[in-house]
Design an enzyme around this catalytic site. Structure first.
Site, PDB file in Angstrom:
ATOM      1  N   HIS A  54       0.713  -1.179   0.145  1.00  0.00           N
ATOM      2  CA  HIS A  54       0.146  -0.153  -0.298  1.00  0.00           C
ATOM      3  C   HIS A  54       0.598   1.371  -0.007  1.00  0.00           C
ATOM      4  O   HIS A  54       2.335   1.124   0.178  1.00  0.00           O
ATOM      5  CB  HIS A  54      -0.878  -0.116   1.399  1.00  0.00           C
ATOM      6  CG  HIS A  54      -0.393  -0.299   2.755  1.00  0.00           C
ATOM      7  ND1 HIS A  54       0.800   0.358   2.917  1.00  0.00           N
ATOM      8  CD2 HIS A  54      -0.639  -1.166   3.499  1.00  0.00           C
ATOM      9  CE1 HIS A  54       1.430  -0.050   4.039  1.00  0.00           C
ATOM     10  NE2 HIS A  54       0.579  -1.152   4.409  1.00  0.00           N
TER      11      HIS A  54
HETATM   12  P1  TYD Z   1      -2.002  -3.276   7.435  1.00  0.00           P
HETATM   13  O1  TYD Z   1      -1.913  -2.034   7.290  1.00  0.00           O
HETATM   14  O2  TYD Z   1      -2.890  -3.809   6.213  1.00  0.00           O
HETATM   15  O3  TYD Z   1      -0.737  -3.941   7.654  1.00  0.00           O
HETATM   16  P2  TYD Z   1       0.339  -4.084   6.871  1.00  0.00           P
HETATM   17  O4  TYD Z   1       0.483  -2.858   6.021  1.00  0.00           O
HETATM   18  O5  TYD Z   1       1.435  -3.938   8.002  1.00  0.00           O
HETATM   19  O6  TYD Z   1       0.625  -5.508   6.162  1.00  0.00           O
HETATM   20  O7  TYD Z   1      -3.137  -3.347   8.770  1.00  0.00           O
HETATM   21  C1  TYD Z   1      -3.483  -4.622   9.001  1.00  0.00           C
HETATM   22  C2  TYD Z   1      -4.904  -4.703   9.822  1.00  0.00           C
HETATM   23  O8  TYD Z   1      -4.552  -3.889  11.011  1.00  0.00           O
HETATM   24  C3  TYD Z   1      -5.967  -3.446   9.238  1.00  0.00           C
HETATM   25  O9  TYD Z   1      -7.075  -4.156   9.476  1.00  0.00           O
HETATM   26  C4  TYD Z   1      -5.724  -2.133   9.998  1.00  0.00           C
HETATM   27  C5  TYD Z   1      -5.468  -2.630  11.345  1.00  0.00           C
HETATM   28  N1  TYD Z   1      -4.358  -1.589  11.760  1.00  0.00           N
HETATM   29  C6  TYD Z   1      -4.764  -0.660  12.846  1.00  0.00           C
HETATM   30  O10 TYD Z   1      -5.642  -0.961  13.343  1.00  0.00           O
HETATM   31  N2  TYD Z   1      -3.858   0.048  13.282  1.00  0.00           N
HETATM   32  C7  TYD Z   1      -2.504   0.397  12.799  1.00  0.00           C
HETATM   33  O11 TYD Z   1      -1.756   1.304  13.392  1.00  0.00           O
HETATM   34  C8  TYD Z   1      -2.403  -0.526  11.806  1.00  0.00           C
HETATM   35  C9  TYD Z   1      -0.893  -0.259  11.132  1.00  0.00           C
HETATM   36  C10 TYD Z   1      -3.059  -1.600  11.321  1.00  0.00           C
END
Ligand code: TYD
Length: 141
Positions: A54
């Site tokens: 992302h």
């Molecule tokens: P995501 O951003 O997809 O993780 P990564 O980029 O590290 O693979 O986040 C995974 C899940 O966690 C998503 O449902 C959002 C939640 N999340 C939070 O609630 N707070 C946060 O600070 C982060 C980074 C994710």
């Protein structure tokens, strides 16, 4: 025109070497170029998994490997670079607008992310086609 990837930087954090064990630290706005609003960490990553995938519209992130190592692939939709994070005092600054993917985690690795903004789902671009469109729009401004 300034390229999004020009804002990517490797940041070395202070390391206090000590026979009892080493110590590193991060201060808001001093060791990272923003005021720290959030910290999150990723661990217990199964072999072969990728995280990230992302870009952010506003949020900057500094990523580091607190334990183990992993690769961070960064792209602006045209050019790409890969940074291997493998030291607890070495991070990579990911500016807003850069698409990042984390992969090739070693067993037991722990990724620490230091963020300039609180979590806001509206700040994420999670679809790569949307991202390419977003970059095109940025370039027209
Ligand atoms: P995501 O951003 O997809 O993780 P990564 O980029 O590290 O693979 O986040 C995974 C899940 O966690 C998503 O449902 C959002 C939640 N999340 C939070 O609630 N707070 C946060 O600070 C982060 C980074 C994710």
């Amino acid at each position: 025109m300034k390229k999004l990837l020009d804002g990517v930087r490797i940041i070395e954090f202070p390391k206090i070497c000590d026979p009892r064990g080493n110590l590193s630290f991060v201060e808001s706005a001093r060791h990272v170029p923003f005021s720290i609003k959030r910290v999150f960490y990723i661990y217990d990553v199964p072999g072969g998994e990728t995280r990230g995938g992302h870009a952010h519209k506003e949020c900057a992130i500094v990523l580091l490997a607190l334990a183990g190592s992993f690769d961070v692939r960064l792209t602006d939709g045209t050019e790409e670079m890969t940074v291997r994070l493998n030291r607890a005092n070495k991070g990579v600054l990911i500016p807003p607008g850069v698409w990042d993917t984390m992969h090739d985690f070693t067993t037991g690795s722990v990724a620490l992310a230091i963020a300039s903004h609180p979590y806001e789902e509206e700040d994420y671009i999670r679809d790569y086609d949307d991202y390419l469109e977003y970059v095109r729009t940025l370039q027209q401004q």
